[in-house]
Design an enzyme around this catalytic site. Sequence first.
Site, PDB file in Angstrom:
ATOM      1  N   SER A  85       0.789  -1.230   0.000  1.00 21.93           N
ATOM      2  CA  SER A  85       0.000   0.000   0.000  1.00 21.93           C
ATOM      3  C   SER A  85       0.821   1.280   0.000  1.00 21.93           C
ATOM      4  CB  SER A  85      -0.937   0.009   1.209  1.00 21.93           C
ATOM      5  OG  SER A  85      -0.211  -0.019   2.421  1.00 21.93           O
ATOM      6  N   HIS A 109      -5.397  -4.054  -0.840  1.00 21.65           N
ATOM      7  CA  HIS A 109      -5.291  -3.026  -1.889  1.00 21.65           C
ATOM      8  C   HIS A 109      -5.310  -3.623  -3.296  1.00 21.65           C
ATOM      9  CE1 HIS A 109      -4.513   0.544   0.647  1.00 21.65           C
ATOM     10  NE2 HIS A 109      -4.052  -0.354   1.491  1.00 21.65           N
ATOM     11  N   LYS A 141     -12.116  -0.640   0.966  1.00 17.14           N
ATOM     12  CA  LYS A 141     -11.306   0.142   0.039  1.00 17.14           C
ATOM     13  C   LYS A 141     -12.015   0.187  -1.315  1.00 17.14           C
ATOM     14  CE  LYS A 141      -7.073  -0.466   2.639  1.00 17.14           C
ATOM     15  NZ  LYS A 141      -7.676  -1.085   3.849  1.00 17.14           N
TER      16      LYS A 141
END
Length: 396
Positions: free
Chosen positions: A185, A213, A243
């Site tokens: 990330s 991610h 996310k």
Amino acid sequence: MSKILDKFLNENLEELRNAGLYNEIDPVEGPNGPTIKIGGKELINLSSNNYLGLATDEDLKVLAKEATDKYGVGAGAVRTINGTLDIHVELEKKIAEFKGTEAAISYQSGFNCNMAAISAVMNKQDAILSDELNHASIIDGCRLSGAKIIRVKHQDMDDLRAKAKEATESGEYGKVMYITDGVFSMDGNVANLPEIVEIAKEFDLITYVDDAHGSGVMGKGKGTVKHFGLEKEIDMQMGTLSKAVGVVGGYVAGKQNLIDWLKVRSRPFLFSTAVTPADVAATQGALQKIMDSTELHDKLWENGDYLKAGLKKLGFDIGQSETPITPCIIGEEKLAQKFSKRLMEEGVYAKAIVFPTVPRGTGRVRNMPTAAHTKEMLDEALAIYEKVGKELGILK
């Protein structure tokens, strides 16, 4: 307050402030979209993990409201008593379909996943090989397990092979796991899963990929494991629902017997109330959107490539990013903080990331373009980056 506690807090807070390591929190006034309002000022938002723009999606708002009307605002209990609603079961089936596995288990957050799953499978008789740049939640999950933690040089397959050989041939450990982020990330680079799987097969390592991610971003949205076609090879796929998916929560996906074990042995599942019905319904809707179309995924990558090319052309150090995550590595922590502050004053919100989130001396501003940004927004941001970069001597 205790005098010794007061002294400890004041001295250490002052030390962090002097070193440029104290993080100021900026409350957002309204939705977390491609632009945000902070302190009454509208800013181009380059710090959100809302990669696909789904956190503010109108269809998902409707689903959340309908679920609240039907089920209420909370699940009412832990999953193992009577907090498992039928929609929780439906969500886990949807996650398994999304990740290409036999089954899945959902948790209250991605951090919870790593605390839960690692410690449920590994114990003090075992060893965990862990990439040195793994997320803090992986590190904490490894510590909680009590297993021997063996740091592996970042993305160094020779080091992984050597340490796997040493750990498995020593006879000291019952099980050996290798754990890695799918997408890192802070740098935006991608784990070398094909070679990791090859080494894991050679030494019978348990493989664990944290794809917080990568889900929604890699593999046409299905994640880093899918990107490499390794759904049948990775033992444990972990990810967040907060996310790219845009809501909240996390999951672990894998074989049915793994999920059965986690449901009876992972403590956050056993002792925390289930996520709300609204969150579950919105998450199911978001996953379906990602599975039905690559439009948002494709737009994210288009914007990511555009911003990355623009920053590189200006002369910023963007590291080795292979994804839309694009750092501008400044180096000195105080300068990174100052750079972030000046960007905000000029109209761009891009948060400074400093130690301990990244190694000392690698302070940076991390840019997170999303599918919701327009080219006009990105052009404006690049112009501000050039202005502030030259002003602070970061650019020549």
